[in-house]
Scaffold this active site. Structure first.
Site, PDB file in Angstrom:
ATOM      1  N   GLN A  41     -70.939 -16.853 -11.455  1.00  0.00           N
ATOM      2  CA  GLN A  41     -72.124 -16.964 -10.607  1.00  0.00           C
ATOM      3  C   GLN A  41     -72.313 -15.753  -9.699  1.00  0.00           C
ATOM      4  OE1 GLN A  41     -71.290 -20.552  -8.341  1.00  0.00           O
ATOM      5  NE2 GLN A  41     -69.150 -19.951  -8.175  1.00  0.00           N
ATOM      6  N   HIS A  72     -68.299 -30.784   5.890  1.00  0.00           N
ATOM      7  CA  HIS A  72     -66.899 -30.936   5.465  1.00  0.00           C
ATOM      8  C   HIS A  72     -66.238 -32.143   6.134  1.00  0.00           C
ATOM      9  CE1 HIS A  72     -67.256 -26.505   4.301  1.00  0.00           C
ATOM     10  NE2 HIS A  72     -67.103 -27.197   3.198  1.00  0.00           N
ATOM     11  N   ASP A  96     -64.161 -22.955  -1.300  1.00  0.00           N
ATOM     12  CA  ASP A  96     -64.245 -22.286   0.014  1.00  0.00           C
ATOM     13  C   ASP A  96     -63.164 -22.785   0.958  1.00  0.00           C
ATOM     14  OD1 ASP A  96     -65.511 -24.745   1.378  1.00  0.00           O
ATOM     15  OD2 ASP A  96     -66.893 -24.326  -0.250  1.00  0.00           O
ATOM     16  N   GLY A 148     -63.204 -28.446 -13.530  1.00  0.00           N
ATOM     17  CA  GLY A 148     -62.771 -29.724 -12.957  1.00  0.00           C
ATOM     18  C   GLY A 148     -62.793 -30.855 -13.965  1.00  0.00           C
ATOM     19  N   ASP A 165     -66.496 -31.875  -4.428  1.00  0.00           N
ATOM     20  CA  ASP A 165     -67.190 -30.996  -3.474  1.00  0.00           C
ATOM     21  C   ASP A 165     -67.869 -29.900  -4.281  1.00  0.00           C
ATOM     22  OD1 ASP A 165     -68.083 -29.549  -1.356  1.00  0.00           O
ATOM     23  OD2 ASP A 165     -66.113 -28.830  -0.715  1.00  0.00           O
ATOM     24  N   SER A 166     -68.919 -30.299  -4.987  1.00  0.00           N
ATOM     25  CA  SER A 166     -69.534 -29.367  -5.940  1.00  0.00           C
ATOM     26  C   SER A 166     -70.698 -28.638  -5.303  1.00  0.00           C
ATOM     27  CB  SER A 166     -70.077 -30.170  -7.117  1.00  0.00           C
ATOM     28  OG  SER A 166     -71.118 -30.989  -6.660  1.00  0.00           O
ATOM     29  N   ASP A 168     -74.759 -27.422  -6.319  1.00  0.00           N
ATOM     30  CA  ASP A 168     -75.841 -28.225  -6.907  1.00  0.00           C
ATOM     31  C   ASP A 168     -75.636 -28.359  -8.426  1.00  0.00           C
ATOM     32  OD1 ASP A 168     -77.171 -28.447  -4.414  1.00  0.00           O
ATOM     33  OD2 ASP A 168     -77.826 -26.384  -4.642  1.00  0.00           O
ATOM     34  N   PRO A 172     -72.467 -23.399 -12.874  1.00  0.00           N
ATOM     35  CA  PRO A 172     -71.099 -23.805 -13.206  1.00  0.00           C
ATOM     36  C   PRO A 172     -70.766 -25.243 -12.841  1.00  0.00           C
ATOM     37  CG  PRO A 172     -71.129 -22.177 -11.421  1.00  0.00           C
ATOM     38  CD  PRO A 172     -72.534 -22.305 -11.913  1.00  0.00           C
TER      39      PRO A 172
END
Ligand code: SPD
Length: 287
Positions: A41, A72, A96, A148, A165-166, A168, A172
Site C-alpha cells: 500500500q 484504540h 501501528d 491475518g 484492528d483492520s 477499511d 490489503p
C-alpha cells in the site's frame, strides 16, 4: 495581514480523505514526513497544524495523534474488560501498535500475537509514532508479518480475546472481512472467548455493516454492536462489533489494576456505548 493570506500564504498544502467521492475530511499540512509505498500500500505520515502527526494508509486516515486514543482505548478495553481474565490475546492488523499498547496495560496478559501483513507499517510507526508503537518490545509480544486470514486458518493456538484492528475493507484488508475468517476466529477462542472488530461508520457504510453483522450472527451466538466517536474518521461516528461464544459485553472488572493511564475509556462509557440509535438497530437487526 490581508484577508487573502490564509488562502495564499505557504504552507498551504491540504490533505482530503473523500468518503464515497462526495464528501470528505480536510486538514492543512505543516510538513510531509514520509510518503512511500510498501509491497501492499501507499503510506504517508504528515504533520498537521490541528491534529498532530497523522498516519495515512491506502489514502485513508488510520489515526491522528489528537484522536488515536479514542479509537484504540475503545477497541481494546471493551473486549479486554468484558473477559473475566484475558491471558492470551491475538491482534489481527494494528501494525501501528496502538491497540497493542492498550492490551499490554492489562496485567493478566501473558502472551500477545500481533499479525500484520505489512512490516512497513510497524517500522514507520516505530519511527514516527513512538508513543503509539510503545509496546513492541514488551517480552509478552510476538509479531508476525503475514496475512491475518492465513494466520488464523493455520494456527493451532487459542485466545481469550481476538481483535481485528483492520483498515477499511479495500486493498490489503479485504481478506479479513469474510464469514470464513470469522469462523476461523471462533475456532481459536477459549471458552469465555471474545472477538472485537472495528466495523466502519453506520452513517456512510450501512450496507457493508448490515452484511457484516449478518455474517457474524451466523457464526457467533452472541453479537452486539457498540459505538463511539472518532473525529478523524468518516462522520466521526464509529462502530465496533463485539462477538463471543456466550460471555456478555458488560465489564467484568474495573480499570484500577491497569498498568498505565486511560484518557478515554471508563466503565460508564463501556456500558453506554452499546445503546444504539434506532436507525443503527435496524441496520444490524437488533431489538
Ligand atoms: N477509516 C479508517 C478506519 C481504520 C480503522 N483502523 C485503524 C487502525 C489503527 N490502529
Amino acid at each position: 495581514m490581508s484577508e487573502f493570506d490564509q488562502y495564499l500564504s505557504p504552507p498551504n498544502l491540504w490533505f482530503s480523505e473523500l468518503h464515497k467521492n462526495e464528501v470528505g475530511l480536510t486538514f492543512r499540512i505543516k510538513d510531509v514526513l514520509y510518503a512511500g509505498h510498501s509491497k501492499y500500500q501507499r503510506i504517508m505520515v504528515v504533520d498537521t497544524f490541528e491534529l498532530g502527526k497523522v498516519l495515512i494508509l491506502y489514502g485513508s486516515i488510520m489515526f491522528t495523534e489528537k484522536d488515536e486514543y479514542f479509537y484504540h482505548e475503545m477497541l481494546a478495553h471493551v473486549g479486554m474488560f468484558a473477559h473475566p481474565e484475558p491471558k492470551r490475546v491475538l491482534i489481527i492488523g494494528g501494525g501501528d501498535g496502538g491497540t497493542l499498547r492498550e492490551v499490554c496495560k492489562h496485567p493478566s496478559v501473558e502472551h500477545v500475537d500481533l499479525v500484520d501483513i505489512d512490516s512497513e507499517v510497524v517500522r514507520i510507526s516505530r519511527e514516527f509514532f513512538p508513543n503509539i508503537a510503545s509496546s513492541f518490545d514488551d517480552p509478552r509480544v510476538s509479531v508476525h508479518f503475514e496475512d491475518g486470514a492465513k494466520f488464523v486458518r493455520e494456527s493451532k493456538d487459542r485466545y481469550d480475546v481476538v481483535f481485528v484492528d483492520s483498515s477499511d475493507p479495500v486493498g490489503p484488508a479485504t481478506t479479513i472481512f469474510s464469514r470464513e475468517f470469522y469462523q476461523s476466529i471462533k475456532e481459536h477462542l477459549t471458552e469465555n472467548g471474545v472477538m472485537v472488530a472495528q466495523s466502519e461508520s453506520p452513517f456512510y457504510h450501512a450496507q457493508f455493516i448490515s452484511g457484516l453483522f449478518d455474517d457474524l450472527k451466523k457464526v457467533f451466538p452472541y453479537v452486539r454492536m457498540y459505538l463511539s466517536w472518532m473525529p478523524a474518521y468518516p462522520s466521526g461516528m464509529w462502530s465496533y462489533a463485539f462477538a463471543s461464544l456466550g460471555v456478555d459485553h458488560l465489564p467484568k472488572r474495573g480499570p484500577e489494576t491497569l498498568n498505565g493511564k486511560l484518557r478515554f475509556y471508563n466503565p460508564e462509557l463501556h456500558k453506554a456505548a452499546f445503546a444504539l440509535p434506532n436507525f443503527v438497530k435496524e441496520m444490524v437487526g437488533q431489538d
